[in-house]
Design an enzyme around this catalytic site. Structure first.
Site, mmCIF file in Angstrom:
data_model
loop_
_atom_site.group_PDB
_atom_site.id
_atom_site.type_symbol
_atom_site.label_atom_id
_atom_site.label_comp_id
_atom_site.label_asym_id
_atom_site.label_seq_id
_atom_site.Cartn_x
_atom_site.Cartn_y
_atom_site.Cartn_z
ATOM 1 N N HIS A 92 41.518 31.730 24.543
ATOM 2 C CA HIS A 92 40.940 30.385 24.572
ATOM 3 C C HIS A 92 41.920 29.328 24.067
ATOM 4 O O HIS A 92 41.541 28.187 23.845
ATOM 5 C CB HIS A 92 39.628 30.359 23.790
ATOM 6 C CG HIS A 92 38.507 31.077 24.504
ATOM 7 N ND1 HIS A 92 37.259 31.258 23.966
ATOM 8 C CD2 HIS A 92 38.468 31.663 25.730
ATOM 9 C CE1 HIS A 92 36.488 31.929 24.834
ATOM 10 N NE2 HIS A 92 37.207 32.190 25.899
ATOM 11 N N ARG B 171 40.970 34.854 32.562
ATOM 12 C CA ARG B 171 39.532 35.068 32.475
ATOM 13 C C ARG B 171 39.040 35.935 33.633
ATOM 14 O O ARG B 171 38.170 36.790 33.463
ATOM 15 C CB ARG B 171 38.810 33.710 32.481
ATOM 16 C CG ARG B 171 37.319 33.828 32.294
ATOM 17 C CD ARG B 171 36.694 32.507 31.874
ATOM 18 N NE ARG B 171 35.392 32.754 31.298
ATOM 19 C CZ ARG B 171 34.241 32.400 31.878
ATOM 20 N NH1 ARG B 171 34.250 31.767 33.031
ATOM 21 N NH2 ARG B 171 33.097 32.678 31.296
ATOM 22 N N ASN C 2 29.879 34.149 35.799
ATOM 23 C CA ASN C 2 31.004 33.916 36.711
ATOM 24 C C ASN C 2 30.813 32.767 37.690
ATOM 25 O O ASN C 2 31.777 32.089 38.057
ATOM 26 C CB ASN C 2 31.282 35.192 37.527
ATOM 27 C CG ASN C 2 31.788 36.324 36.655
ATOM 28 O OD1 ASN C 2 32.318 36.087 35.569
ATOM 29 N ND2 ASN C 2 31.637 37.555 37.121
ATOM 30 N N HIS D 49 37.027 39.382 33.139
ATOM 31 C CA HIS D 49 35.712 39.602 33.747
ATOM 32 C C HIS D 49 35.730 40.713 34.791
ATOM 33 O O HIS D 49 34.697 41.278 35.121
ATOM 34 C CB HIS D 49 35.173 38.295 34.324
ATOM 35 C CG HIS D 49 34.658 37.371 33.260
ATOM 36 N ND1 HIS D 49 33.752 36.371 33.502
ATOM 37 C CD2 HIS D 49 34.904 37.324 31.927
ATOM 38 C CE1 HIS D 49 33.471 35.739 32.365
ATOM 39 N NE2 HIS D 49 34.172 36.286 31.393
HETATM 40 C C1 HEM Z 1 34.704 36.890 23.007
HETATM 41 C C2 HEM Z 1 33.884 36.699 23.996
HETATM 42 C C3 HEM Z 1 34.082 35.590 24.986
HETATM 43 C C4 HEM Z 1 33.143 34.697 25.360
HETATM 44 C C5 HEM Z 1 31.702 34.634 24.890
HETATM 45 C C6 HEM Z 1 33.777 33.798 26.307
HETATM 46 C C7 HEM Z 1 33.136 32.755 26.926
HETATM 47 C C8 HEM Z 1 33.772 31.786 27.681
HETATM 48 C C9 HEM Z 1 33.130 30.632 28.240
HETATM 49 C C10 HEM Z 1 31.651 30.308 28.125
HETATM 50 C C11 HEM Z 1 34.075 29.900 28.861
HETATM 51 C C12 HEM Z 1 33.876 28.596 29.635
HETATM 52 C C13 HEM Z 1 33.508 28.921 31.067
HETATM 53 C C14 HEM Z 1 32.918 27.746 31.793
HETATM 54 O O1 HEM Z 1 32.284 26.903 31.159
HETATM 55 O O2 HEM Z 1 33.052 27.694 33.038
HETATM 56 C C15 HEM Z 1 35.318 30.595 28.717
HETATM 57 C C16 HEM Z 1 36.518 30.167 29.230
HETATM 58 C C17 HEM Z 1 37.661 30.928 29.239
HETATM 59 N N1 HEM Z 1 37.789 32.202 28.735
HETATM 60 FE FE1 HEM Z 1 36.474 33.142 27.558
HETATM 61 N N2 HEM Z 1 35.073 34.164 26.480
HETATM 62 C C18 HEM Z 1 35.310 35.261 25.703
HETATM 63 C C19 HEM Z 1 36.494 35.967 25.652
HETATM 64 C C20 HEM Z 1 37.563 35.766 26.490
HETATM 65 C C21 HEM Z 1 38.644 36.684 26.696
HETATM 66 C C22 HEM Z 1 38.753 38.060 26.053
HETATM 67 C C23 HEM Z 1 39.498 36.105 27.601
HETATM 68 C C24 HEM Z 1 40.769 36.638 28.188
HETATM 69 C C25 HEM Z 1 41.501 37.577 27.621
HETATM 70 C C26 HEM Z 1 38.961 34.810 27.916
HETATM 71 C C27 HEM Z 1 39.563 33.870 28.727
HETATM 72 C C28 HEM Z 1 39.057 32.627 28.995
HETATM 73 C C29 HEM Z 1 39.809 31.568 29.661
HETATM 74 C C30 HEM Z 1 41.264 31.613 30.112
HETATM 75 C C31 HEM Z 1 38.923 30.497 29.824
HETATM 76 C C32 HEM Z 1 39.220 29.153 30.498
HETATM 77 C C33 HEM Z 1 38.742 29.197 31.912
HETATM 78 C C34 HEM Z 1 39.012 27.923 32.694
HETATM 79 O O3 HEM Z 1 39.674 26.992 32.210
HETATM 80 O O4 HEM Z 1 38.533 27.851 33.830
HETATM 81 N N3 HEM Z 1 37.772 34.642 27.250
HETATM 82 N N4 HEM Z 1 35.112 31.745 27.997
#
Ligand code: HEM
Ligand SMILES: *[C@@H]1O[C@H](CO)[C@@H](O)[C@H](O)[C@H]1NC(C)=O
Ligand SMILES: *[C@@H]1O[C@H](CO)[C@@H](O)[C@H](O)[C@H]1NC(C)=O
Length: 316
Positions: free
Chosen positions: A205, A71, A106, A75
């Site tokens: 995800h 992530r 972030n 970002h």
């Molecule tokens: C399609 C649009 C996307 C949206 C709207 C989105 C949104 C989010 C949100 C809201 C979270 C939770 C963050 C939190 O509550 O602190 C999250 C977690 C995460 N996202 Fe996405 N995301 C997207 C695409 C992606 C992409 C493209 C990647 C990487 C290639 C990614 C990787 C991750 C990972 C690994 C987590 C887990 C983070 C953790 O456990 O701390 N996401 N995402």
């Protein structure tokens, strides 16, 4: 610790840094950028540090959760390119008045900064002034996915680090979890990605957790994973939250944790892709890998406007 050996290697790599600088001036990433003499230890250091970080803590904090550097990289790349700007701390003396890391999507959410720091300090000791933080982030992200038994992809190297950050772009260009499908498609198109690539990249995800504030009302009962740093959270993939696999896509329209996950099934052609990935992990791995390689090349800095930071959190 590594100090006794650095004098010799600094001498060696300072000279070697000259051809490095001239090749970056031509604006080229290259598959062999740090080959042999420039920094032969790079791959091993990144691999060792990433697996140490991944498996240091028990789940849900360790293991897959640390793969959340995925992530961090996403970002970084979506905001003025893969230039490590997301790593910069506020530092008015260097013109960094607002950090990308403090932007809405972030703050209190991005993880893995210390992992990048620890990789970079070891790389810096082995090959001073040679390897950019942006390249370290690209390599660490790939190695995290590999360590989780996910897919892999070839990386071109030679990115430079930015001397600026853009918090307002982080706020405007990073997609939000409440987005509808057209908004998501437009946000990815702005960075050069197709709608099918949006679907493949969302498969990240398959690991990680979300804070309850980002969870769709219908899934709120899943907000029950205790963490030490953020209270209760919810697994993005509720079936196999610890594995890098394709179960994220199973019944995604019903099971998606956020609206932005659920709406990937709302357009026929994309829903077909979701079903394809759900049925075939190999298909997901292949498409995820090519989309990640593409992401690693978004807006990279290779010219006069970048530098190799001595400390990933600060402009030199
Ligand atoms: C399609 C649009 C996307 C949206 C709207 C989105 C949104 C989010 C949100 C809201 C979270 C939770 C963050 C939190 O509550 O602190 C999250 C977690 C995460 N996202 Fe996405 N995301 C997207 C695409 C992606 C992409 C493209 C990647 C990487 C290639 C990614 C990787 C991750 C990972 C690994 C987590 C887990 C983070 C953790 O456990 O701390 N996401 N995402
Ligand atoms: C990856 O696969 C190996 C070999 O099957 C296994 O021993 C290891 O536990 C797996 N790692 C993860 C993180 O799933
Ligand atoms: C920051 O990003 C915004 C939105 O993309 C853009 O309008 C602005 O010019 C950027 N600022 C700098 C200093 O690059």
């Amino acid at each position: 610790m590594a100090s006794s050996s650095t004098t010799g290697s600094r001498h060696c790599c300072f000279l070697l840094a000259l051809p490095l600088l001239s090749s970056t001036a031509h604006g080229q990433l290259s598959p062999t950028f740090y080959a042999a003499t420039r920094c032969s230890a790079l791959d091993r250091i990144v691999r060792d540090e990433v697996s140490r970080a991944l498996f240091r803590d028990p789940p849900p904090l360790g293991g897959p959760r640390m793969g959340a550097s995925l992530r961090l990289f996403f970002h970084d790349c979506f905001v003025q390119g893969c230039d490590a700007a997301v790593l910069l701390d506020v530092d008015p003396t260097k013109g960094i008045l607002l950090g990308e890391k403090d932007a809405g999507p972030n703050a209190n959410s991005l993880r893995g900064f210390e992992v990048v720091d620890s990789i970079q300090s070891k790389v810096e000791a082995a090959c001073p002034g040679v390897v950019s933080c942006a390249d370290i982030l690209a390599l660490a992200t790939r190695e995290a996915v590999v360590a989780l038994n996910g897919s892999t992809w070839p990386l071109l190297l030679g990115r430079l680090d930015s001397r600026t950050a853009n918090q307002s772009q982080a706020n405007s260009d990073l997609p939000s979890p409440g987005s509808d499908i057209d908004t998501l498609i437009a946000a990815f198109a702005r960075k050069g990605f197709t709608a099918p690539e949006l679907v493949a990249l969302s498969g990240a995800h398959t690991i990680g957790l979300a804070r309850c504030v980002n969870v769709d009302q219908s899934q709120m009962q899943r907000c029950r994973v205790p963490t030490t740093d953020s209270g209760l959270m919810a697994a993005l993939d509720d079936q196999t939250p610890e594995e890098f696999d394709s179960h994220y896509y199973d019944k995604l329209g019903k099971r998606g944790l956020s609206r932005s996950d659920r709406v990937l099934t709302s357009r026929g052609d994309l829903d077909a892709l979701v079903r394809k990935y759900s049925a075939s992990q190999a298909a997901f791995f292949a498409d995820f890998a090519s989309a990640m390689k593409k992401m690693s090349e978004v807006g990279v800095l290779t010219g006069a406007h970048g530098e190799v930071r001595a400390n990933c959190r600060r402009v030199n």
